[in-house]
Motif scaffolding. Structure first.
Motif, mmCIF file in Angstrom:
data_model
loop_
_atom_site.group_PDB
_atom_site.id
_atom_site.type_symbol
_atom_site.label_atom_id
_atom_site.label_comp_id
_atom_site.label_asym_id
_atom_site.label_seq_id
_atom_site.Cartn_x
_atom_site.Cartn_y
_atom_site.Cartn_z
ATOM 1 N N MET A 118 0.734 -19.726 -13.800
ATOM 2 C CA MET A 118 1.510 -20.471 -12.798
ATOM 3 C C MET A 118 0.539 -21.259 -11.918
ATOM 4 O O MET A 118 0.300 -20.923 -10.758
ATOM 5 C CB MET A 118 2.361 -19.520 -11.966
ATOM 6 N N THR A 138 -0.914 -16.517 -10.630
ATOM 7 C CA THR A 138 -0.215 -15.535 -11.462
ATOM 8 C C THR A 138 -0.204 -15.959 -12.930
ATOM 9 O O THR A 138 0.092 -17.113 -13.243
ATOM 10 C CB THR A 138 1.244 -15.385 -10.968
ATOM 11 N N HIS A 177 13.389 -18.154 -14.405
ATOM 12 C CA HIS A 177 12.702 -18.202 -13.112
ATOM 13 C C HIS A 177 11.817 -19.436 -12.963
ATOM 14 O O HIS A 177 11.705 -19.976 -11.871
ATOM 15 C CB HIS A 177 11.919 -16.908 -12.888
ATOM 16 N N TYR A 180 13.781 -22.302 -11.760
ATOM 17 C CA TYR A 180 14.048 -22.280 -10.319
ATOM 18 C C TYR A 180 12.838 -22.702 -9.485
ATOM 19 O O TYR A 180 12.980 -23.423 -8.510
ATOM 20 C CB TYR A 180 14.480 -20.880 -9.868
ATOM 21 N N VAL A 181 11.678 -22.189 -9.811
ATOM 22 C CA VAL A 181 10.550 -22.443 -8.908
ATOM 23 C C VAL A 181 9.624 -23.561 -9.368
ATOM 24 O O VAL A 181 8.751 -23.975 -8.627
ATOM 25 C CB VAL A 181 9.684 -21.190 -8.639
ATOM 26 N N SER A 185 11.724 -28.397 -9.045
ATOM 27 C CA SER A 185 10.873 -29.131 -8.096
ATOM 28 C C SER A 185 10.415 -30.460 -8.696
ATOM 29 O O SER A 185 10.309 -31.467 -8.001
ATOM 30 C CB SER A 185 9.624 -28.317 -7.742
ATOM 31 N N ILE A 275 13.222 -19.875 3.795
ATOM 32 C CA ILE A 275 12.165 -20.078 2.799
ATOM 33 C C ILE A 275 10.797 -19.752 3.414
ATOM 34 O O ILE A 275 9.837 -19.474 2.696
ATOM 35 C CB ILE A 275 12.215 -21.537 2.249
ATOM 36 N N ILE A 278 9.142 -16.666 2.269
ATOM 37 C CA ILE A 278 8.590 -16.658 0.916
ATOM 38 C C ILE A 278 7.270 -17.418 0.841
ATOM 39 O O ILE A 278 6.331 -16.987 0.202
ATOM 40 C CB ILE A 278 9.612 -17.242 -0.074
ATOM 41 N N VAL B 196 17.360 -22.669 -4.236
ATOM 42 C CA VAL B 196 16.525 -21.631 -4.807
ATOM 43 C C VAL B 196 16.790 -20.282 -4.127
ATOM 44 O O VAL B 196 16.800 -19.242 -4.779
ATOM 45 C CB VAL B 196 15.039 -22.058 -4.749
ATOM 46 N N LEU B 197 17.043 -20.314 -2.807
ATOM 47 C CA LEU B 197 17.392 -19.062 -2.116
ATOM 48 C C LEU B 197 18.691 -18.493 -2.681
ATOM 49 O O LEU B 197 18.836 -17.286 -2.844
ATOM 50 C CB LEU B 197 17.535 -19.307 -0.607
ATOM 51 N N LYS B 198 19.637 -19.369 -3.000
ATOM 52 C CA LYS B 198 20.905 -18.902 -3.566
ATOM 53 C C LYS B 198 20.686 -18.299 -4.956
ATOM 54 O O LYS B 198 21.203 -17.225 -5.266
ATOM 55 C CB LYS B 198 21.890 -20.064 -3.651
ATOM 56 N N LYS B 199 19.900 -18.981 -5.761
ATOM 57 C CA LYS B 199 19.627 -18.484 -7.110
ATOM 58 C C LYS B 199 18.864 -17.166 -7.056
ATOM 59 O O LYS B 199 19.081 -16.287 -7.873
ATOM 60 C CB LYS B 199 18.813 -19.525 -7.900
ATOM 61 N N GLN B 203 19.500 -13.565 -8.849
ATOM 62 C CA GLN B 203 18.632 -13.163 -9.949
ATOM 63 C C GLN B 203 17.439 -12.298 -9.574
ATOM 64 O O GLN B 203 16.925 -11.584 -10.427
ATOM 65 C CB GLN B 203 18.081 -14.427 -10.643
ATOM 66 N N GLY B 204 16.972 -12.383 -8.347
ATOM 67 C CA GLY B 204 15.757 -11.647 -7.974
ATOM 68 C C GLY B 204 14.525 -12.178 -8.687
ATOM 69 O O GLY B 204 14.617 -13.046 -9.559
ATOM 70 N N ARG B 205 13.371 -11.734 -8.261
ATOM 71 C CA ARG B 205 12.092 -11.989 -8.943
ATOM 72 C C ARG B 205 11.582 -13.418 -8.956
ATOM 73 O O ARG B 205 10.470 -13.669 -9.397
ATOM 74 C CB ARG B 205 12.130 -11.529 -10.408
ATOM 75 N N ILE B 206 12.400 -14.385 -8.521
ATOM 76 C CA ILE B 206 11.987 -15.774 -8.671
ATOM 77 C C ILE B 206 10.631 -16.047 -8.044
ATOM 78 O O ILE B 206 9.771 -16.692 -8.619
ATOM 79 C CB ILE B 206 12.990 -16.723 -7.992
ATOM 80 N N PHE B 207 10.467 -15.536 -6.818
ATOM 81 C CA PHE B 207 9.348 -16.011 -6.026
ATOM 82 C C PHE B 207 7.996 -15.453 -6.456
ATOM 83 O O PHE B 207 6.969 -15.936 -6.034
ATOM 84 C CB PHE B 207 9.623 -15.785 -4.551
ATOM 85 N N GLU B 208 8.029 -14.446 -7.334
ATOM 86 C CA GLU B 208 6.773 -13.998 -7.926
ATOM 87 C C GLU B 208 6.055 -15.162 -8.603
ATOM 88 O O GLU B 208 4.845 -15.168 -8.726
ATOM 89 C CB GLU B 208 7.069 -12.959 -9.013
ATOM 90 N N LEU B 209 6.820 -16.111 -9.084
ATOM 91 C CA LEU B 209 6.244 -17.189 -9.888
ATOM 92 C C LEU B 209 5.978 -18.468 -9.109
ATOM 93 O O LEU B 209 5.472 -19.442 -9.653
ATOM 94 C CB LEU B 209 7.164 -17.515 -11.063
ATOM 95 N N ALA B 210 6.363 -18.493 -7.848
ATOM 96 C CA ALA B 210 6.215 -19.724 -7.072
ATOM 97 C C ALA B 210 4.750 -20.136 -6.980
ATOM 98 O O ALA B 210 3.891 -19.329 -6.675
ATOM 99 C CB ALA B 210 6.790 -19.532 -5.677
ATOM 100 N N SER B 211 4.466 -21.393 -7.273
ATOM 101 C CA SER B 211 3.084 -21.875 -7.197
ATOM 102 C C SER B 211 3.011 -23.130 -6.339
ATOM 103 O O SER B 211 3.934 -23.442 -5.591
ATOM 104 C CB SER B 211 2.538 -22.119 -8.595
ATOM 105 N N PHE B 214 5.922 -25.866 -6.234
ATOM 106 C CA PHE B 214 7.116 -25.423 -5.514
ATOM 107 C C PHE B 214 6.886 -25.502 -4.009
ATOM 108 O O PHE B 214 7.696 -26.053 -3.266
ATOM 109 C CB PHE B 214 7.437 -23.987 -5.924
#
Lengths: 280, 280
Positions: A118, A138, A177, A180-181, A185, A275, A278, B196-199, B203-211, B214
């Motif tokens: 990522m 990640t 996922h 989404y992220v 974007s 946000i 996060i 994205v907050l709604k998704k 679903q959970g876990r999305i933000f682990e992947l945010a780079s 995003f």
């Protein structure tokens, strides 16, 4: 370890630099359809030598596919047929479901590890390669239960040496996922650039006023269509799903402005401020 | 020169720091409805003293309004009635038409200079104030023909000392162009954060992947509704116009994905890449 990097652009080139610097690889062979890229990667010291795919495969412990996902779908089956015991194939593509479906059931499936770092920038080609692109980022590893233990271990060790965090997911989760992220974007940035470029044509002078906030939201619009069209294609239904939600949110804001309902607009912005939790 | 800064937040506070540092002001008086902001601005050394508006006006050469645009519309008429010969009032608001309409024809109109520095961050309050926020940025001065020569000269000298470029526009142009390069970027970010907050809730876990990508597109969603709702309100028709175009562009991309017309999608991205010419 001798590593072959197929695709000596932003991701492949940056990976080559890091593998060498962190001591994960002693020798890097570059493979690239574009002779000019290979030449440039050599000039920049990113790879030790250029070679044909055939030649490189014979001498490598690890073969990394760092090319657009549609190209991965073409090249991976060739590699899977040729891979020898002890060799490991890894990709770094931005979608995972189609790639993993393609190799499911292949007799050499165990030699393949599906990975997605990522990390990236909006630039492309060997000149876009940078050191430490991956540090503290990640690495997603997908469907690892189908990789041989030693193959997975080689990749996990490499990820550690690159100083990356590892997240394990199945391919479906990954594609959802990242839509989404990451993918949305990019869609947003492309659309925003088109919007403003169109308005500029009508009005002129706009860009005299562009500042940091504008640059931040549109910088991804510099990204290459060669990379991104295949991503949208291979993650189509997830991207459509989140794109629909995004359009819905924008339409809601438009309606509130039309109706001059500023109290609800205020509450929406407050909600979006969450946000903060996060992002850093 | 003694300067009063009304509103000791991100913009007012940063301006206070720079005016002092660059030698444009020898003494800074802070005025703020929020006693805690005034206290904090003093602690941080941003202002030399806090005072009431009445008191501050008596002793200042320059009075700067650095408060949300709806508050400017309330406070400016009071200042205009009280301003003395030799004193200059300046605002730094993000919309200009309504402000300038409000003071048009006022007997002291010449003492007012309408300004908008194209600089900021997504943070607010005195703690968000930073040195050099304005260096090498653009200051827009609006409808300067209606300002007295000496008042304009004082502000122009100050802009020079802040090492800013000056762009002259009328209020209509200003509001149109800021809708394109600033206001729509914020709308997009707010909507993307909500999406994205709604998704994530689903679903959970999305933000682990945010780079980085995003973060870049959503960082403006941390911006304060206190500042932004008044901007959207007072630039409503321009914002609606560009928002409509943006939704249109997103819908076009959605249709292309639905129809799997990747050739046209590719061309659209290529077209959006032209933003490269504008950004660094």
């Amino acid at each position: 370890m001798i590593a072959t990097i197929i695709g000596t652009g932003l991701i492949g080139g940056s990976l080559a630099i890091s593998l060498k610097e962190k001591g994960a690889a002693s020798h890097i062979i570059g493979v690239d359809q574009q002779e000019s890229h290979l030449q440039r990667a050599k000039e920049l010291g990113i790879i030790d030598e250029g070679a044909s795919l055939e030649e490189a495969m014979k001498r490598s412990d690890l073969i990394v596919l760092a090319i657009p996902v549609d190209a991965v779908l073409k090249v991976l089956p060739i590699l899977m047929d040729k891979v020898q015991p002890g060799q490991v194939i890894m990709d770094v593509g931005s979608t995972k479901k189609n790639i993993l479906q393609l190799v499911a059931g292949h007799p050499n499936r165990g030699r393949f590890v599906a990975a997605h770092p990522m990390a990236g920038t909006e630039y492309s080609g060997p000149d876009a390669a940078v050191r430490n692109l991956f540090t503290n980022k990640t690495m997603v590893l997908c469907d690892v239960k189908n990789s041989d233990e030693d193959a997975l271990e080689m990749v996990e060790n490499m990820v550690d040496q690159l100083q990356m965090r590892t997240v394990y997911m199945n391919a479906e989760e990954h594609d959802l996922h990242t839509a989404y992220v990451s993918h949305i974007s990019h869609i947003t940035s492309f659309a925003l650039a088109l919007t403003v470029l169109k308005k500029e044509k009508e009005q002129g002078r706009i860009f005299e006023l562009a500042s940091g906030g504008f640059e931040s939201t549109v910088r991804l619009a510099k990204s290459s269509p060669d990379m991104w069209v295949p991503i949208f294609k291979h993650n189509r239904s997830n991207v459509l799903d989140v794109l629909e939600e995004h359009i819905h949110q924008l339409q809601q804001m438009k309606t509130l402005l039309e109706e001059e309902d500023y109290d609800t607009f205020y509450k929406l912005i407050q909600k979006s401020n969450k946000i903060r939790k996060i992002l850093k």
